[in-house]
Design a protein around this motif. Structure first.
Motif: not given
Length: 704
Positions: A72-73, A106-107, A115-118, A28-29
């Motif tokens: 996230d996973e 996945y984006k 809005i999050t790390t792919p 995550s980032a």
């Protein structure tokens, strides 16, 4: 990392200089490219190097956890969340295949920004995810098709059913156990409606109204049984066309062949008989039982009948419908004289039928009512006055009687000086917002002497009819409600002098400024009481027979009076100058013969537009007060007339008049003709329960 708050100033400095930094923790980032910073707290088991926060109080796990906005996973994609909200429409998510790395990315984006790390998936992980998603979609589709079969709504109540065995009680109720099977759907909408009305004649509570608005669409049914003897059926459908289909409730017990109680039912029941001496009934609500004592059978019902009986006869494609109407059933708030002058001369003009001798011909008419349809195509602000066009004999406010008006009788704007005063001395009355202020220093009383209506609606020619010679109008649509106002402007030609006279103002009189109010003649106000100056303008001699499209052929009408001595209805009064004369002739409804010559023949004078309006299905007496002042004059003796005259019918409201039972003894009876089409018979009503119709031909009952 417990004291993670010391990193916040560093993050703010990095944001200010526009740098792009990423602090990675596992997978995550937190991205600093987005001008909006969000701190996302994930599963405590996934220790982030930046957000390692251990709160011993946050140990409760949700029974139905909420899905993450972006996974996230890989395991987050496979987890099914039965209860969750949909993502907003601005949220975009998609898988993109990267041939260089042979991965599926996945984006999750909002407005084209991540809005999050792919999240990256291997081909095997993506294949497993796609397969699971397609299977879930397939089974959901098949499940919906099962419940929506035959066009029915999704059955949301079927899951509430249950079944269990009775055990030893089966010896009493029989095999089968207890079954409870609900079905149907429930759709309820709830809202609040607030309306505001600036009419100053209304009370404060009537101006501002706040009501709850409920709209329910319920199609629910319950089928239950106890063994094979007791059954329960309940059905409720708000979308039903007829009332007898909307609610059905029945609790029944059916005994065996050798039991005394054969049938015991409660709820919606019906009773059929096999003889003509005692007729059965349908649309019943109560208790019904069938008992058996050897070869002796008993059938009984104790119920309330939710229907009424009616009889219709037909001979060779010609159908006649009987009617019986009490004298207190005149059509209220639907027929109005245009002025007191026309009411005063009505009886005299109708004496010369088939051609009335009024000497008046109305050439132009505009009708205005309170606007409740939100139709503003033909809308204007109006102020209507009771005394406009009235002579000195009928004016209610003496402050506006013209000094030289004693000889002026016919209605016009110059019959009294009310209209001249309005035009010359009250300019503020042209503004709907200052009408009450303009009349504050006068004796004019709102609701009695005048009514102001903002954005009143002008009726089109199909919404009313009028008699140009006798000076009255009949509304074709719905009857006016007590809080509605009716006002008119009309023009007529007087045969005596050949001149045209006008009462009120037409829209063409002031077409330039549509914001100015129009001055009109008030026919009905919001306070309809016997002491109101416009009370006598409402006609009380018009009766609706219950059907439309009347035909003169085979039309019959008789007027009867209930005799106190015998209790029977007679078509004459045994005392006075009219002793033993037909009441039909006494009321001037039998003056002519079939050729319209003045020769009474014992039949109703069917004169279209004068004594009857065929399309509206009403009859009109040729006198203003048939059971009041007219009957007193015909009897010729006040002592005798006091026993028969029903003057309260015209001097009081219907509610008060109907309480006087010793005078309310007149009825109108007869029949009118209707044409049957395609050999059918019009039963003259709706919501007729199946099985409740009995048909006989020459006295022989026909089989349905």
């Amino acid at each position: 990392m417990k004291n993670w708050g010391k990193y916040i100033p560093v993050l703010l400095v990095l944001f200010a200089i526009g740098g792009v930094y990423s602090l990675n923790a596992d997978r995550s980032a937190i991205s600093m490219e987005n001008p909006e910073v969000s701190l996302i707290y994930e599963d405590p088991q996934q220790q982030d190097s930046l957000t390692q926060v251990k709160n011993p109080k946050d140990t409760t796990k949700l029974k139905y956890p909420v899905a993450k906005t972006a996974p996230d996973e890989y395991n987050d994609l496979k987890t099914i969340h039965p209860i969750d909200l949909q993502n907003p429409q601005s949220f975009d998510k998609e898988f993109i295949y990267d041939p260089v790395t042979n991965r599926y990315i996945y984006k999750a984006q909002i407005g084209g920004m991540d809005i999050t790390t792919p999240l990256t998936l291997t081909p095997e992980e993506y294949q497993n995810y796609s397969f699971q998603k397609s299977m879930n979609s397939y089974f959901k589709k098949k499940n919906n098709e099962e419940f929506e079969k035959d066009g029915k709504k999704e059955d949301v109540l079927s899951g509430l059913g249950f079944k269990f065995d009775l055990g030893p009680a089966e010896k009493i109720f029989g095999p089968g156990g207890v079954k409870f099977t609900p079905s149907g759907s429930v759709d309820i909408k709830m809202g609040i409606t607030q309306t505001k009305n600036g009419n100053p004649t209304l009370t404060e509570s009537q101006r501002n109204r706040t009501i709850f608005d409920f709209d329910s669409q319920i199609q629910a049914g319950v089928n239950a049984s106890v063994g094979d003897k007791i059954g329960f059926d309940f059905n409720y459908n708000t979308e039903s066309t007829f009332d007898f289909d909307s609610r059905k409730l029945k609790l029944g017990y059916e005994g065996k062949e050798d039991e005394i109680i054969k049938v015991l039912e409660a709820g919606n029941v019906s009773m059929n008989t096999s003889n003509s001496l005692i007729r059965g009934g349908a649309s019943l609500f109560g208790i019904k039982t069938e008992l058996q004592f050897g070869k002796f059978n008993i059938g009984a019902v104790f119920s309330q009948q939710e229907a009424e009986s009616n009889t219709v006869s037909s001979r060779g494609q010609v159908q006649t419908t009987p009617f019986e109407i009490k004298a207190d059933a005149y059509e209220e708030n639907r027929h109005f004289f245009l002025s007191q002058y026309f009411r005063d001369n009505y009886d005299k003009s109708m004496k010369t039928l088939p051609k009335p001798s009024s000497g008046i011909m109305i050439t132009r008419l505009e009708v205005w009512v309170t606007n409740k349809n939100a139709n503003f195509d033909e809308a204007r602000n109006i102020v209507s006055f009771s005394d406009l066009g009235e002579s000195a004999a009928h004016i209610s406010n003496p402050d506006f009687v013209h000094p030289n008006a004693s000889g002026i009788i016919i209605p016009s704007n110059n019959t009294n000086d009310l209209y001249l005063n309005l035009v010359n001395n009250y300019p503020k009355a042209r503004d709907i917002n200052t009408v009450n202020q303009a009349f504050q220093s006068t004796s004019l009383e709102g609701g009695r002497d005048y009514e102001k209506i903002e954005k009143a609606r002008r009726l089109n020619s199909t919404e009313y009819t009028f008699n140009a010679e006798l000076g009255y109008i009949s509304l074709s649509g719905t009857i006016l409600q007590p809080d509605e106002v009716l006002a008119v402007a009309f023009e007529y030609k007087n045969a005596k002098d050949g001149n045209y006279y006008q009462v009120g103002e037409f829209t063409s009189d002031n077409p330039a400024n549509t914001d100015n109010t129009l001055y009109l003649k008030l026919l009905k106000g919001t306070t309809m009481s016997p002491d109101a100056p416009f009370w006598d303008l409402m006609m009380k001699n018009v009766y609706y027979l219950g059907g439309i499209g009347l035909q003169p052929d085979r039309f019959k009408l008789n007027i009867k009076f209930q005799n106190d001595t015998t209790g029977t209805y007679l078509n004459y009064i045994p005392e006075g100058k009219i002793a033993n004369q037909l009441l039909l002739r006494v009321m001037n409804l039998d003056r002519l013969d079939a050729t319209a010559n003045p020769n009474p023949d014992g039949y109703f004078d069917y004169l279209e537009g004068y004594t009857v309006q065929s399309q509206q299905g009403v009859i009109i007496f040729p006198v203003v007060e048939p059971f009041g002042e007219h009957l007193r004059t015909k009897i010729g003796d006040d002592a005798i007339a006091d026993k028969y005259v029903f003057q309260e019918l015209y001097d009081s409201t219907l509610t008060v008049a109907r309480q006087i039972a010793e005078k309310n003894k007149y009825i109108l009876v007869g029949e009118y003709k209707g044409s049957s089409s395609s050999g059918g018979i019009n039963m003259g009503g709706a919501m007729i329960a199946p099985g409740s119709v009995r048909v006989t031909a020459n006295g022989v009952a026909l089989i349905e």
